[in-house]
Design a protein around this motif. Structure first.
Motif, mmCIF file in Angstrom:
data_model
loop_
_atom_site.group_PDB
_atom_site.id
_atom_site.type_symbol
_atom_site.label_atom_id
_atom_site.label_comp_id
_atom_site.label_asym_id
_atom_site.label_seq_id
_atom_site.Cartn_x
_atom_site.Cartn_y
_atom_site.Cartn_z
ATOM 1 N N ASP A 251 0.852 -1.193 0.000
ATOM 2 C CA ASP A 251 0.000 0.000 0.000
ATOM 3 C C ASP A 251 0.879 1.231 0.000
ATOM 4 O OD1 ASP A 251 -2.572 1.363 0.160
ATOM 5 O OD2 ASP A 251 -1.959 1.942 2.181
ATOM 6 N N LEU A 252 0.640 2.123 -0.956
ATOM 7 C CA LEU A 252 1.442 3.332 -1.094
ATOM 8 C C LEU A 252 0.728 4.527 -0.490
ATOM 9 C CD1 LEU A 252 2.739 2.923 -4.769
ATOM 10 C CD2 LEU A 252 3.949 2.447 -2.637
ATOM 11 N N ASP A 253 1.524 5.490 -0.051
ATOM 12 C CA ASP A 253 1.031 6.743 0.524
ATOM 13 C C ASP A 253 1.152 7.817 -0.548
ATOM 14 O OD1 ASP A 253 0.555 9.085 1.886
ATOM 15 O OD2 ASP A 253 2.058 8.741 3.449
ATOM 16 N N SER A 254 0.028 8.305 -1.065
ATOM 17 C CA SER A 254 0.064 9.284 -2.159
ATOM 18 C C SER A 254 0.775 10.573 -1.747
ATOM 19 C CB SER A 254 -1.349 9.599 -2.643
ATOM 20 O OG SER A 254 -2.132 10.148 -1.599
ATOM 21 N N ALA A 255 0.633 10.965 -0.472
ATOM 22 C CA ALA A 255 1.288 12.198 -0.021
ATOM 23 C C ALA A 255 2.804 12.038 -0.054
ATOM 24 C CB ALA A 255 0.823 12.554 1.389
ATOM 25 N N ALA A 256 3.308 10.851 0.270
ATOM 26 C CA ALA A 256 4.754 10.609 0.251
ATOM 27 C C ALA A 256 5.308 10.596 -1.163
ATOM 28 C CB ALA A 256 5.068 9.291 0.947
#
Length: 340
Positions: A251-256
Motif C-alpha cells: 500500500d502506497l502513501d500518495s502524499a509521500a
C-alpha cells in the motif's frame, strides 16, 4: 579512412574498421581479463557468481533519433541494464553490446552511441564494455548484456518482502514519463519557470540517471532490503512484481509520492502528475522493501508499507488506470514511435 571520417557511412567504413573505431583508446576495467579482439571476452568472477541481465532497444519503438542524440541513446541503453544489476544488490562490472544498423547509417551516429555507452558504463561504478557484435539490420537495434559482481553478498530478489516491511524509494519517478509526454505533444513555448522544468523532464527521458550509489553504498555498509526492483516499467507495475513474487500486498502513501515541481509542470501542461509518478516508466529509480525499524540509508524515503494480502493499492484503494509498461499489452504506455 582515418579518425576524422565521421561523415562516412557504416557501409563505407566496413564492419571491422568500425568495431576497431568503437574500441580505440578505451581502457578495460579490472574485471575484464581479455576484452574485444578475440572470439569471446574473459571476465574475472572473484565472487564465484555473476549477475547477468539483458535488454534491447529498437529504433522508433524505444527511441527516436529526432528526439535524442546518439550519445543520449547510448547512455540510456547502458543505464537501463546497469540499473537491473544494481537492483539485485550487485556492482556492474562489464557490458556486452550487440548493434544492428542499416549500411547507410552515418559513422557519426555510431561514434555517438559508443561515446554514450562508455560514459555511462564508467558512471556505473567504473564498468566497461568487454565486447559485442555488429550486424546489418533494417533499423537501429541495440542489445546490451550486463554483468555484475555480488562481492560476497546474497542477491536481493523480488521475492523477499514481508508483511510489516517499509516500502522506500531512491530516485524521482515520473520525470521520464513527463519528458515523453512533452515530446509526444510538441508543446509550445512556456513561461521561463515551466521551461526549466520542461527541460529537466526532457533530460530525464533522454538520459535516465539511476541513483546507483544509493543502493551500492547501502548494501556495502551492511544494510539489506528484503526485496528490490528498479522502476523500468513504472512504480506500480514494478511493485506489483514484488508483491506477486513475495505473496504480499503493498500500500502506497500518495502524499509521500507527491512531487511539487512535477505537479507544477503537469498543471501547466494539463497532465496528471500522479499518473506520471505511479505508472510512468524508464526513470530507473529503485524501490525496495526494508525490514520494519530499519533506519533508511541516505537518499531513500518511505512511500508505503507491505501488508498481508495481494496486489498494490494507493491510500488503501485500488489504482484506476494503467500501472505501467507491458510490451505486448493493449494498455501499455505509448511507444516513442507511435504517438497516439
Amino acid at each position: 579512412m582515418g579518425a576524422d571520417d565521421s561523415s562516412a557511412t557504416v557501409r563505407e567504413l566496413g564492419e571491422f574498421a568500425l568495431i576497431a573505431r568503437m574500441n580505440a583508446g578505451r581502457a578495460q576495467g579490472r574485471g575484464v581479463l581479455l576484452g574485444p579482439g578475440d572470439d569471446a571476452a574473459v571476465l574475472a568472477a572473484p565472487d564465484g557468481r555473476l549477475v547477468v541481465t539483458t535488454d534491447m532497444l529498437v529504433q522508433n519503438r524505444h527511441f527516436r533519433l529526432d528526439w535524442s542524440a546518439p550519445e543520449e541513446i547510448g547512455r540510456k541503453a547502458i543505464a537501463q541494464n546497469a540499473a537491473d544489476v544494481v537492483a539485485m544488490g550487485a556492482v556492474p562490472t562489464a557490458f556486452v553490446v550487440a548493434l544492428g544498423c542499416p549500411g547507410e547509417t552515418p559513422v557519426a551516429v555510431i561514434d555517438g552511441l559508443a561515446a554514450g555507452m562508455w560514459a555511462e558504463a564508467a558512471r556505473a561504478c567504473g564498468a566497461t564494455i568487454a565486447g559485442g557484435d555488429l550486424v546489418r539490420s533494417p533499423e537501429l537495434v541495440i542489445s546490451v548484456t550486463a554483468l555484475g559482481d555480488l562481492e560476497g553478498r546474497a542477491p536481493v530478489p523480488r521475492s523477499g518482502a514481508r508483511a510489516g516491511d517499509v516500502v522506500a524509494l531512491a530516485g524521482r519517478p515520473g520525470w521520464s514519463a513527463a519528458g515523453l509526454g512533452i515530446l509526444l505533444a510538441e508543446t509550445a513555448e512556456l513561461p521561463a519557470r515551466i521551461e526549466t522544468l520542461r527541460s529537466a523532464a526532457l533530460a530525464a527521458h533522454r538520459v535516465p540517471r539511476p541513483p546507483y550509489a544509493a543502493v551500492l553504498d547501502a548494501v556495502r555498509a551492511g544494510a539489506r532490503p528484503t526485496a528490490m526492483a528498479d522502476t523500468s516499467d513504472g512504480l506500480l507495475a514494478d511493485l506489483a512484481h514484488i508483491a506477486e513474487a513475495s505473496e504480499v500486498a503493498v500500500d502506497l502513501d500518495s502524499a509521500a509520492l507527491a512531487d511539487p515541481a512535477l505537479a507544477e509542470l503537469a498543471t501547466a501542461l494539463e497532465h496528471d502528475a500522479a499518473q506520471w509518478i505511479r505508472s510512468g516508466g524508464e526513470d530507473h529509480a529503485f524501490v525496495a522493501a526494508w525490514p520494519a525499524g530499519t533506519e533508511l540509508p541516505p537518499e531513500w524515503r518511505p512511500i508505503g508499507r507491505v501488508t498481508a494480502g495481494s496486489g498494490v493499492t494507493v491510500d488503501g484503494a485500488a489504482h484506476r488506470g494503467p500501472r505501467g509498461w507491458e510490451s505486448f499489452s493493449g494498455v501499455e504506455s505509448p511507444p516513442v514511435g507511435d504517438p497516439r
